[in-house]
Scaffold this active site. Sequence first.
Site, PDB file in Angstrom:
ATOM      1  N   GLY A  66      51.233 -34.927  35.224  1.00 55.98           N
ATOM      2  CA  GLY A  66      51.157 -35.470  33.874  1.00 55.98           C
ATOM      3  C   GLY A  66      51.463 -34.406  32.841  1.00 55.98           C
ATOM      4  CB  ILE A  67      51.529 -34.358  29.293  1.00 57.43           C
ATOM      5  CG1 ILE A  67      51.918 -33.338  28.224  1.00 57.43           C
ATOM      6  CG2 ILE A  67      50.468 -35.327  28.792  1.00 57.43           C
ATOM      7  CD1 ILE A  67      52.579 -33.965  27.014  1.00 57.43           C
ATOM      8  N   GLY A  68      49.773 -31.697  29.915  1.00 53.68           N
ATOM      9  CA  GLY A  68      48.542 -30.984  29.606  1.00 53.68           C
ATOM     10  C   GLY A  68      48.460 -29.647  30.311  1.00 53.68           C
ATOM     11  CD  GLU A 114      51.652 -41.599  35.066  1.00 55.40           C
ATOM     12  OE1 GLU A 114      50.859 -41.390  34.131  1.00 55.40           O
ATOM     13  OE2 GLU A 114      51.341 -42.236  36.084  1.00 55.40           O
ATOM     14  N   GLY A 147      48.408 -43.946  35.650  1.00 55.14           N
ATOM     15  CA  GLY A 147      49.082 -43.987  36.939  1.00 55.14           C
ATOM     16  C   GLY A 147      48.441 -43.130  38.009  1.00 55.14           C
ATOM     17  CB  ILE A 170      45.462 -29.005  34.991  1.00 53.16           C
ATOM     18  CG1 ILE A 170      44.101 -28.377  34.644  1.00 53.16           C
ATOM     19  CG2 ILE A 170      45.646 -29.110  36.495  1.00 53.16           C
ATOM     20  CD1 ILE A 170      42.911 -29.124  35.160  1.00 53.16           C
TER      21      ILE A 170
END
Length: 476
Positions: free
Chosen positions: A255-257, A278, A376, A259
């Site tokens: 994802g985004i961020g 996703e 997701g 980590i």
Amino acid sequence: MAFRRIPCCISRNATLTRERIYCKNAARTYYTYSPEPFHPLPNRAPVWRTADEAVTVIKSHDKVFVHGAAATPIPLLEAMAKHGLKSGVKHVEVMHIHTEGEAIYSRPEYEGVFRSNSLFIGPNVRSAVNEGRADFIPIFLSEIPLLFRRNLVQLDVALISVSPPDKHGFCTLGPSVDCTRAAVQNAKVIIGLINPNMPRTFGDTAIHISHFDMMVEGDNELQAHEAPTLSEEEKRIGMHIAGNLVPDGATLQMGIGSIPDAVLAQLTHHRDLGVHTEMFSDKVMELVVNGCVTNAHKTIYTGKMVSSFVIGSPKLYKFLHNNPFVALLDVAYVNHTATIMQNPKVTAINSCIEVDFTGQVVSDSIGERMYSGVGGQVDFIRGAALGHDGLGKPIIAMPSTTAKGASKIVATLKPGAGVVTTRGHVHYIVTEYGIAHVFGKNLRQRAYELIRIAHPSHREELEKAAFERLKCMPSP
């Protein structure tokens, strides 16, 4: 503007009403299977209006879909907000995944006029949801399109952003396909904001201009996310995952961020990585530039990165523009478990809010307070676990403590906390103190593994809590 307008048989000064649009569209009877706004429609063109004029088609009790993420059509939302107060419309439902910029329609002064109904909660509507002024639908990202395609939700108006049409009249959805294509297939009225700053993208992104009912000229910059500054804890998490769980040739989902970025920053010496996710941000682009991502071993869209939306810096949007290396596809396909599991060495990296001793993962709420959404995570955790080659790695990663120093590994979840990923789905949990592999382990073994990667200052109290809950000591 640089793009070419296509003539329309309705004059600019004509009064545009819902009834006039329906007559002109013949209720979209030209759609057959799963209405697809792709092919050119003969002798049909959109009406050109200003943003203020276009949104007057929105009436009381309408359901309005809003394009999300970097493609959020902010000028249309600003016009819609003005229209709401000026016209006296009531109880308009605004449906969306997370949007960028201020969600004006969710301000307290718009209560009774608009009500946000989030399919994934972003920061701009979080307060409204938790104060009871907005709604939230818990749903897997892969299943959002079903709401529209099965007519469980019937949309009256869709507000979307698109890139300018090419010489054949085709616009694209730019950096965000996600559930928007399904929404456009379902909506009775489609209003497009043509923005020259939108990248022209490949995949399920093309929409012929003849399918729009109204077009509005725009020139707003896309909402951007700059890369976060990584903490030492996050850097160690990235090292654990990259060094132990990501092999060469892996197919990545992230994802985004902080980590995901921490992991991606440690992959610069990996080779032949693939991307099927996703969404992605700038760090993935950097791996492409460095030659680490080739997608050469992928089974699904071999040679191409697959995503459903992209958000990041202006540099990332330039990377996307006219780049056939990236395929942006309908999220119902991208996030479908049967699609994901066909790729090699699927490595799904997701974060969370807290985990209990048994492996229950909380990702969408902090106790009773709603924070984000189902998204997701389960789609990919399951897809990685069921990979055809048996080499997938479903990973949940988080710092061991909150910003206030509380343990994120707990004996029991906070009251009201929502389990997104169940204890049956969990395989790997990672903190800055190591990796817990809990798949196939019983409850006392899971407690042992999770306490081992908890912050040292919390381990003694966690052992006591585990004994009280399990009636036995955690054990390897």
